[in-house]
Design an enzyme around this catalytic site. Structure first.
Site, PDB file in Angstrom:
ATOM      1  N   HIS A  97       0.843  -1.188   0.000  1.00 23.79           N
ATOM      2  CA  HIS A  97       0.000   0.000   0.000  1.00 23.79           C
ATOM      3  C   HIS A  97       0.872   1.230   0.000  1.00 23.79           C
ATOM      4  O   HIS A  97       2.015   1.185   0.440  1.00 23.79           O
ATOM      5  CB  HIS A  97      -1.034   0.021   1.126  1.00 23.79           C
ATOM      6  CG  HIS A  97      -0.516  -0.338   2.479  1.00 23.79           C
ATOM      7  ND1 HIS A  97       0.199   0.516   3.256  1.00 23.79           N
ATOM      8  CD2 HIS A  97      -0.637  -1.495   3.192  1.00 23.79           C
ATOM      9  CE1 HIS A  97       0.491  -0.085   4.398  1.00 23.79           C
ATOM     10  NE2 HIS A  97       0.010  -1.298   4.384  1.00 23.79           N
TER      11      HIS A  97
ATOM     12  N   HIS B 160       7.755   0.633  10.628  1.00 19.95           N
ATOM     13  CA  HIS B 160       8.672   1.581  10.006  1.00 19.95           C
ATOM     14  C   HIS B 160       9.330   2.502  11.020  1.00 19.95           C
ATOM     15  O   HIS B 160       8.941   2.565  12.180  1.00 19.95           O
ATOM     16  CB  HIS B 160       7.969   2.394   8.900  1.00 19.95           C
ATOM     17  CG  HIS B 160       6.931   3.359   9.379  1.00 19.95           C
ATOM     18  ND1 HIS B 160       6.722   4.577   8.784  1.00 19.95           N
ATOM     19  CD2 HIS B 160       6.047   3.299  10.381  1.00 19.95           C
ATOM     20  CE1 HIS B 160       5.750   5.206   9.398  1.00 19.95           C
ATOM     21  NE2 HIS B 160       5.325   4.468  10.369  1.00 19.95           N
TER      22      HIS B 160
ATOM     23  N   GLU C 202       5.319  11.820  14.195  1.00 16.65           N
ATOM     24  CA  GLU C 202       3.902  11.541  13.989  1.00 16.65           C
ATOM     25  C   GLU C 202       3.140  11.628  15.312  1.00 16.65           C
ATOM     26  O   GLU C 202       3.441  10.902  16.251  1.00 16.65           O
ATOM     27  CB  GLU C 202       3.730  10.127  13.421  1.00 16.65           C
ATOM     28  CG  GLU C 202       4.573   9.834  12.199  1.00 16.65           C
ATOM     29  CD  GLU C 202       4.442   8.376  11.752  1.00 16.65           C
ATOM     30  OE1 GLU C 202       3.616   7.647  12.325  1.00 16.65           O
ATOM     31  OE2 GLU C 202       5.177   7.977  10.840  1.00 16.65           O
TER      32      GLU C 202
ATOM     33  N   TYR D 296      -8.333   1.917  15.250  1.00 12.38           N
ATOM     34  CA  TYR D 296      -7.351   2.120  14.188  1.00 12.38           C
ATOM     35  C   TYR D 296      -6.767   0.763  13.829  1.00 12.38           C
ATOM     36  O   TYR D 296      -6.513  -0.068  14.703  1.00 12.38           O
ATOM     37  CB  TYR D 296      -6.271   3.081  14.702  1.00 12.38           C
ATOM     38  CG  TYR D 296      -5.113   3.293  13.768  1.00 12.38           C
ATOM     39  CD1 TYR D 296      -5.310   3.812  12.490  1.00 12.38           C
ATOM     40  CD2 TYR D 296      -3.809   2.986  14.170  1.00 12.38           C
ATOM     41  CE1 TYR D 296      -4.237   4.007  11.638  1.00 12.38           C
ATOM     42  CE2 TYR D 296      -2.735   3.190  13.324  1.00 12.38           C
ATOM     43  CZ  TYR D 296      -2.955   3.697  12.060  1.00 12.38           C
ATOM     44  OH  TYR D 296      -1.888   3.889  11.220  1.00 12.38           O
TER      45      TYR D 296
ATOM     46  N   HIS E 175       4.945   9.272  17.974  1.00 14.22           N
ATOM     47  CA  HIS E 175       6.083   8.488  17.516  1.00 14.22           C
ATOM     48  C   HIS E 175       7.063   9.482  16.904  1.00 14.22           C
ATOM     49  O   HIS E 175       6.876   9.946  15.783  1.00 14.22           O
ATOM     50  CB  HIS E 175       5.631   7.431  16.503  1.00 14.22           C
ATOM     51  CG  HIS E 175       4.636   6.458  17.065  1.00 14.22           C
ATOM     52  ND1 HIS E 175       3.676   5.834  16.306  1.00 14.22           N
ATOM     53  CD2 HIS E 175       4.464   6.011  18.340  1.00 14.22           C
ATOM     54  CE1 HIS E 175       2.956   5.026  17.089  1.00 14.22           C
ATOM     55  NE2 HIS E 175       3.407   5.126  18.319  1.00 14.22           N
TER      56      HIS E 175
ATOM     57  N   HIS F 288       8.063   1.861  15.056  1.00 15.24           N
ATOM     58  CA  HIS F 288       6.683   1.580  15.421  1.00 15.24           C
ATOM     59  C   HIS F 288       5.987   0.825  14.300  1.00 15.24           C
ATOM     60  O   HIS F 288       6.565   0.571  13.249  1.00 15.24           O
ATOM     61  CB  HIS F 288       5.943   2.866  15.802  1.00 15.24           C
ATOM     62  CG  HIS F 288       5.897   3.891  14.712  1.00 15.24           C
ATOM     63  ND1 HIS F 288       6.957   4.713  14.401  1.00 15.24           N
ATOM     64  CD2 HIS F 288       4.915   4.220  13.833  1.00 15.24           C
ATOM     65  CE1 HIS F 288       6.624   5.505  13.397  1.00 15.24           C
ATOM     66  NE2 HIS F 288       5.392   5.224  13.023  1.00 15.24           N
TER      67      HIS F 288
HETATM   68 FE   FE2 Z   1       4.120   5.880  11.443  1.00 14.79          FE
END
Ligand code: FE2
Length: 443
Positions: A301, A344, A350, A359, A374, A380
């Site tokens: 994605h 990642h 973020e 989520y 993050h 994370h």
């Molecule tokens: Fe992220």
């Protein structure tokens, strides 16, 4: 609570009847009284109906047209007619540079703010999580939460430090601004431009949500590149208010946030007295459910930048001061693909919040009204339960439709305020969600 019930009922009625102008960044114009708006010039020798003409600049006069923001306001009294501003309590509001704590490479997550004391209005209920940059240099951003249970009465707020992107999570807001009225309910976002005065009333018993205070370039729609002329947030889904004015000769407190501090002056009239206006420096609302979500129809994605609603560009092309990103309902159809957001480490930082539901990268612990941070390069991704489930899932088309999450993603690390770093509602042991990710390697 004082008259919360009846005032919110009245606010709801007003919100239901609101009319809007549509489009993003348009040169809008509106008049609440026919003939109030001058034509052919901005500052006639005598403005119509005995009004005062006043320009409100959101960008330097000389910035390129694509970035230039200003509105002309035709008002009963000029904003300049006020006594001196004096310092007032900053409450739980904090401003960049953030130096109360050192930047923390750890992943942080919070539960929602505790309920506020009775008679807390939107302004008094603002509580800063953290941020970056320097408000006096017009760089960076701050993340605030708000929790309120009373309308702002006989006072208005304006922020000289930045624009305010408001994301309601619980309870709707009626925003009475100099340029007119808007309502924003959970699932919608509202933006108050730098310097625009406004008052917040509640559509429900109480209200809770998130605010991104953007010190940098005003938010704009992202470029679409190969996506083409359509997709993501459509310009026509952004709604600006029509002119509406108050003719109230009663003391009104104007609270101005200036270089990190709150200053107060009491006008002898309501400064929401703009009878007509035209221009590009306007508040707006947007329904995030209108977001056209684009994703892969083959495998993998795209990066979450594909979910960008608005971006505040910096001097470096493609590098945003802050992006506002929404994780809206969408279909997942990728073949041979780990479908939740992947593991990642990101050079951007973020902050995520949740408006409703769940989520798809976190099975539990990330709750509406809460938030996670993050920071730059922190590792994370999905928690163990999500990883196990998604790795074994049968890959048939799947609708993600039970949640609405968003992200403020910024180019600089976010430093928490002392109150956020030491908060009761900071989740101790957030790291545990990544414990128990088993070793599967076989040589
Ligand atoms: Fe992220």
């Amino acid at each position: 609570m004082s008259d919360g019930g009846s005032s919110s009922e009245q606010a709801r009625k007003i919100a239901e009847g609101l009319a809007y102008l549509t489009g993003f960044g348009n040169e809008h114009s509106s008049e609440a009284v026919p003939g109030a708006l001058p034509h052919g010039r901005n500052s006639p020798q005598r403005a119509p109906l005995g009004l005062y003409a006043e320009q409100l600049s959101g960008s330097a006069f000389t910035e390129p047209r694509t970035h230039n923001r200003r509105s002309w306001l035709y008002r009963i009294r000029p904003s300049a007619a006020h006594p001196p501003f004096t310092r007032t309590d900053n409450g739980a509001l904090r401003t960049a540079p953030f130096t109360e704590t050192v930047p923390d490479p750890n992943r942080l997550r919070w539960n929602p703010l505790p309920d506020p004391a009775p008679d807390t209005d939107f302004l008094a209920g603002l509580w800063t999580v953290g941020g970056n940059g320097d408000a006096t240099q017009r760089t960076g951003m701050a993340i605030h939460l708000y929790a309120a249970n009373a309308p702002m009465t006989d006072r208005v707020f304006s922020d000289s430090d930045g624009e305010l992107l408001i994301v309601p999570e619980r309870g709707g807001l009626l925003l009475r601004t100099e340029l007119g009225l808007l309502s924003a309910r959970p699932g919608e976002m509202a933006l108050i431009p730098r310097g625009v005065r406004f008052r917040v009333e509640l559509l429900d018993e109480d209200a809770r949500g998130y605010v991104c205070e953007n010190y940098g370039q005003p938010f704009e729609l992202p470029n679409l590149g190969p996506i083409g002329a359509n997709g993501l947030a459509a310009a026509r889904d952004f709604r600006a208010p029509v002119a509406a004015y108050e003719d109230i000769e009663r003391p009104t407190e104007v609270v101005n946030k200036f270089c990190g501090n709150l200053w107060s002056a009491t006008y002898d009239h309501s400064p929401l007295d703009v009878v007509a206006w035209h221009g590009t420096h306007t508040p707006y609302v947007y329904d995030m459910r209108r977001f056209n979500v684009i994703g892969s129809i083959s495998f993998d994605h795209p990066d979450p930048s594909i979910f960008t609603v608005l971006t505040s560009p910096s001097d470096t092309p493609g590098l945003a001061g802050v992006d506002f990103v929404v994780f809206a309902p969408r279909w997942l159809v990728g073949e041979d693909t780990f479908r939740p957001p992947y593991f990642h480490r990101n050079v951007m930082s973020e902050y995520m919040g949740l408006i409703e539901g769940a989520y798809d990268a976190k099975a539990e612990g990330f709750v509406p009204g809460g938030g996670s941070l993050h920071n730059m390069m922190s590792a994370h991704g999905p928690d163990r339960e999500t990883f196990d489930r998604a790795s074994a899932a049968e890959l048939k088309p799947q609708k993600i439709d039970d949640g609405l999450a968003f992200m403020f993603e910024t180019r600089w690390p976010v430093t928490a305020t002392a109150q956020a770093a030491g908060a009761e509602h900071l989740q101790r042991g957030y790291d545990d969600v990544w414990q128990g990710l088993e070793r599967h390697f076989r040589a």
